[in-house]
Design a protein around this motif. Sequence first.
Motif, PDB file in Angstrom:
ATOM      1  N   GLY A  88       0.772  -1.229   0.000  1.00 37.00           N
ATOM      2  CA  GLY A  88       0.000   0.000   0.000  1.00 37.00           C
ATOM      3  C   GLY A  88       0.806   1.283   0.000  1.00 37.00           C
ATOM      4  O   GLY A  88       0.235   2.361   0.112  1.00 37.00           O
ATOM      5  N   ILE A  89       2.138   1.197  -0.124  1.00 38.33           N
ATOM      6  CA  ILE A  89       2.933   2.428  -0.150  1.00 38.33           C
ATOM      7  C   ILE A  89       2.773   3.101  -1.512  1.00 38.33           C
ATOM      8  O   ILE A  89       2.368   2.478  -2.495  1.00 38.33           O
ATOM      9  N   ASP A  90       3.103   4.360  -1.579  1.00 40.10           N
ATOM     10  CA  ASP A  90       3.091   5.116  -2.826  1.00 40.10           C
ATOM     11  C   ASP A  90       4.436   4.857  -3.512  1.00 40.10           C
ATOM     12  O   ASP A  90       5.394   5.601  -3.348  1.00 40.10           O
ATOM     13  N   GLU A  91       4.524   3.780  -4.282  1.00 39.85           N
ATOM     14  CA  GLU A  91       5.797   3.332  -4.849  1.00 39.85           C
ATOM     15  C   GLU A  91       6.497   4.384  -5.701  1.00 39.85           C
ATOM     16  O   GLU A  91       7.713   4.556  -5.581  1.00 39.85           O
ATOM     17  N   ASP A 106       6.692   0.473 -13.803  1.00 43.20           N
ATOM     18  CA  ASP A 106       5.648   0.969 -12.899  1.00 43.20           C
ATOM     19  C   ASP A 106       6.062   2.212 -12.130  1.00 43.20           C
ATOM     20  O   ASP A 106       5.219   3.043 -11.802  1.00 43.20           O
ATOM     21  N   VAL A 107       7.346   2.330 -11.807  1.00 38.92           N
ATOM     22  CA  VAL A 107       7.792   3.389 -10.897  1.00 38.92           C
ATOM     23  C   VAL A 107       8.555   4.499 -11.608  1.00 38.92           C
ATOM     24  O   VAL A 107       8.209   5.666 -11.492  1.00 38.92           O
ATOM     25  N   ILE A 108       9.586   4.156 -12.342  1.00 34.44           N
ATOM     26  CA  ILE A 108      10.473   5.178 -12.903  1.00 34.44           C
ATOM     27  C   ILE A 108       9.864   5.835 -14.136  1.00 34.44           C
ATOM     28  O   ILE A 108       9.890   7.058 -14.262  1.00 34.44           O
ATOM     29  N   GLN A 109       9.315   5.048 -15.034  1.00 37.86           N
ATOM     30  CA  GLN A 109       8.756   5.637 -16.249  1.00 37.86           C
ATOM     31  C   GLN A 109       7.598   6.579 -15.951  1.00 37.86           C
ATOM     32  O   GLN A 109       7.352   7.506 -16.697  1.00 37.86           O
ATOM     33  N   LEU A 110       6.881   6.355 -14.856  1.00 38.35           N
ATOM     34  CA  LEU A 110       5.711   7.166 -14.530  1.00 38.35           C
ATOM     35  C   LEU A 110       5.980   8.193 -13.452  1.00 38.35           C
ATOM     36  O   LEU A 110       5.120   8.995 -13.133  1.00 38.35           O
ATOM     37  N   SER A 111       7.168   8.164 -12.870  1.00 40.05           N
ATOM     38  CA  SER A 111       7.449   8.985 -11.694  1.00 40.05           C
ATOM     39  C   SER A 111       8.058  10.331 -12.059  1.00 40.05           C
ATOM     40  O   SER A 111       8.772  10.468 -13.045  1.00 40.05           O
ATOM     41  N   HIS A 112       7.784  11.290 -11.215  1.00 44.53           N
ATOM     42  CA  HIS A 112       8.400  12.606 -11.329  1.00 44.53           C
ATOM     43  C   HIS A 112       9.081  12.945 -10.011  1.00 44.53           C
ATOM     44  O   HIS A 112       9.126  14.083  -9.608  1.00 44.53           O
ATOM     45  N   PHE A 113       9.599  11.919  -9.325  1.00 43.28           N
ATOM     46  CA  PHE A 113      10.126  12.101  -7.980  1.00 43.28           C
ATOM     47  C   PHE A 113      11.628  11.891  -7.881  1.00 43.28           C
ATOM     48  O   PHE A 113      12.112  11.265  -6.962  1.00 43.28           O
ATOM     49  N   GLY A 114      12.409  12.375  -8.840  1.00 39.15           N
ATOM     50  CA  GLY A 114      13.831  12.476  -8.597  1.00 39.15           C
ATOM     51  C   GLY A 114      14.789  11.497  -9.215  1.00 39.15           C
ATOM     52  O   GLY A 114      15.979  11.676  -9.100  1.00 39.15           O
ATOM     53  N   LEU A 115      14.338  10.432  -9.857  1.00 38.47           N
ATOM     54  CA  LEU A 115      15.269   9.523 -10.519  1.00 38.47           C
ATOM     55  C   LEU A 115      14.940   9.504 -12.008  1.00 38.47           C
ATOM     56  O   LEU A 115      14.079   8.756 -12.452  1.00 38.47           O
ATOM     57  N   PRO A 116      15.626  10.335 -12.788  1.00 37.55           N
ATOM     58  CA  PRO A 116      15.315  10.416 -14.218  1.00 37.55           C
ATOM     59  C   PRO A 116      15.569   9.100 -14.941  1.00 37.55           C
ATOM     60  O   PRO A 116      16.568   8.414 -14.685  1.00 37.55           O
ATOM     61  N   ARG A 117      14.695   8.776 -15.834  1.00 44.72           N
ATOM     62  CA  ARG A 117      14.797   7.559 -16.633  1.00 44.72           C
ATOM     63  C   ARG A 117      16.146   7.484 -17.345  1.00 44.72           C
ATOM     64  O   ARG A 117      16.722   6.413 -17.502  1.00 44.72           O
ATOM     65  N   MET A 156      19.571  -2.169  -9.022  1.00 48.98           N
ATOM     66  CA  MET A 156      18.927  -2.758 -10.189  1.00 48.98           C
ATOM     67  C   MET A 156      17.450  -2.934  -9.885  1.00 48.98           C
ATOM     68  O   MET A 156      17.082  -3.530  -8.868  1.00 48.98           O
ATOM     69  N   LEU A 157      16.635  -2.379 -10.754  1.00 51.24           N
ATOM     70  CA  LEU A 157      15.193  -2.548 -10.672  1.00 51.24           C
ATOM     71  C   LEU A 157      14.777  -3.594 -11.692  1.00 51.24           C
ATOM     72  O   LEU A 157      15.314  -3.626 -12.811  1.00 51.24           O
ATOM     73  N   SER A 158      13.827  -4.428 -11.321  1.00 50.79           N
ATOM     74  CA  SER A 158      13.278  -5.339 -12.317  1.00 50.79           C
ATOM     75  C   SER A 158      12.582  -4.502 -13.381  1.00 50.79           C
ATOM     76  O   SER A 158      12.220  -3.338 -13.149  1.00 50.79           O
ATOM     77  N   ALA A 212      18.558  -4.293  -5.015  1.00 45.57           N
ATOM     78  CA  ALA A 212      17.661  -4.694  -6.091  1.00 45.57           C
ATOM     79  C   ALA A 212      16.227  -4.638  -5.598  1.00 45.57           C
ATOM     80  O   ALA A 212      15.957  -4.918  -4.429  1.00 45.57           O
ATOM     81  N   LEU A 213      15.341  -4.253  -6.502  1.00 46.50           N
ATOM     82  CA  LEU A 213      13.918  -4.178  -6.167  1.00 46.50           C
ATOM     83  C   LEU A 213      13.105  -4.934  -7.207  1.00 46.50           C
ATOM     84  O   LEU A 213      13.300  -4.756  -8.410  1.00 46.50           O
ATOM     85  N   HIS A 214      12.190  -5.747  -6.702  1.00 46.60           N
ATOM     86  CA  HIS A 214      11.257  -6.495  -7.539  1.00 46.60           C
ATOM     87  C   HIS A 214       9.949  -6.533  -6.772  1.00 46.60           C
ATOM     88  O   HIS A 214       9.920  -6.306  -5.553  1.00 46.60           O
ATOM     89  N   GLU A 215       8.864  -6.787  -7.465  1.00 47.51           N
ATOM     90  CA  GLU A 215       7.573  -6.827  -6.778  1.00 47.51           C
ATOM     91  C   GLU A 215       6.862  -8.125  -7.096  1.00 47.51           C
ATOM     92  O   GLU A 215       7.121  -8.757  -8.107  1.00 47.51           O
ATOM     93  N   GLY A 216       6.000  -8.518  -6.179  1.00 50.67           N
ATOM     94  CA  GLY A 216       5.251  -9.748  -6.373  1.00 50.67           C
ATOM     95  C   GLY A 216       4.966 -10.406  -5.040  1.00 50.67           C
ATOM     96  O   GLY A 216       5.057  -9.785  -3.979  1.00 50.67           O
TER      97      GLY A 216
END
Length: 175
Positions: free
Chosen positions: A46-49, A135-146, A127-129, A82-86
């Motif tokens: 439930g966090i704001d990923e 889900d996170v970087i491509q849609l995010s505007h919070f500091g880690l540019p693609r 490393m992000l999956s 590393a980060l992965h979800e599931g």
Amino acid sequence: GRRGQRAGPSRAYPALLAAWSSADLDRVLLNAHRTGDIDIAVLPAGIDEPRVIPALIGSLAETLRGMNADQDDGARIRLRMALHEGITILTPDGFTGGAVRGACQLADSPPLRAALATERDADLAVMLSDQVFRDVIQLSHFGLPRSQFRRAMVTGPVAGCPDTGWIYLAEPVLR
């Protein structure tokens, strides 16, 4: 330590605690058993990923820069993350499940190890999956540019684990 061996907190534990706090994570589950040189942390549901993950990475990089600023190479703490979800399952031996196996495979992958080994001044390689990146970087505007991520192929013996990851090297300490 040996696989499944109960271990005390790693040398990186103070940096992890500071990063979790700075990212406003008031609860994180830490595996009681280390898997080789890998500590497993499970972020709460439930966090704001798109907000929390860049904040966590940025905070960990900043904390490591501060801890390592006056250290010689042998005393620096350098981490692979590393980060992965599931699905994650808690067993008497710690966490398991597809998300845990995937994150461990990414953290231990040759491309991530090589990234940290090649950039000797960097203290954090992430490393992000592909799924987390999308889900996170491509849609995010919070500091880690693609543009600061590079794609890497991950091969290994773990069926069902990610075969593509995205590597980010935190800005190195200026020496």
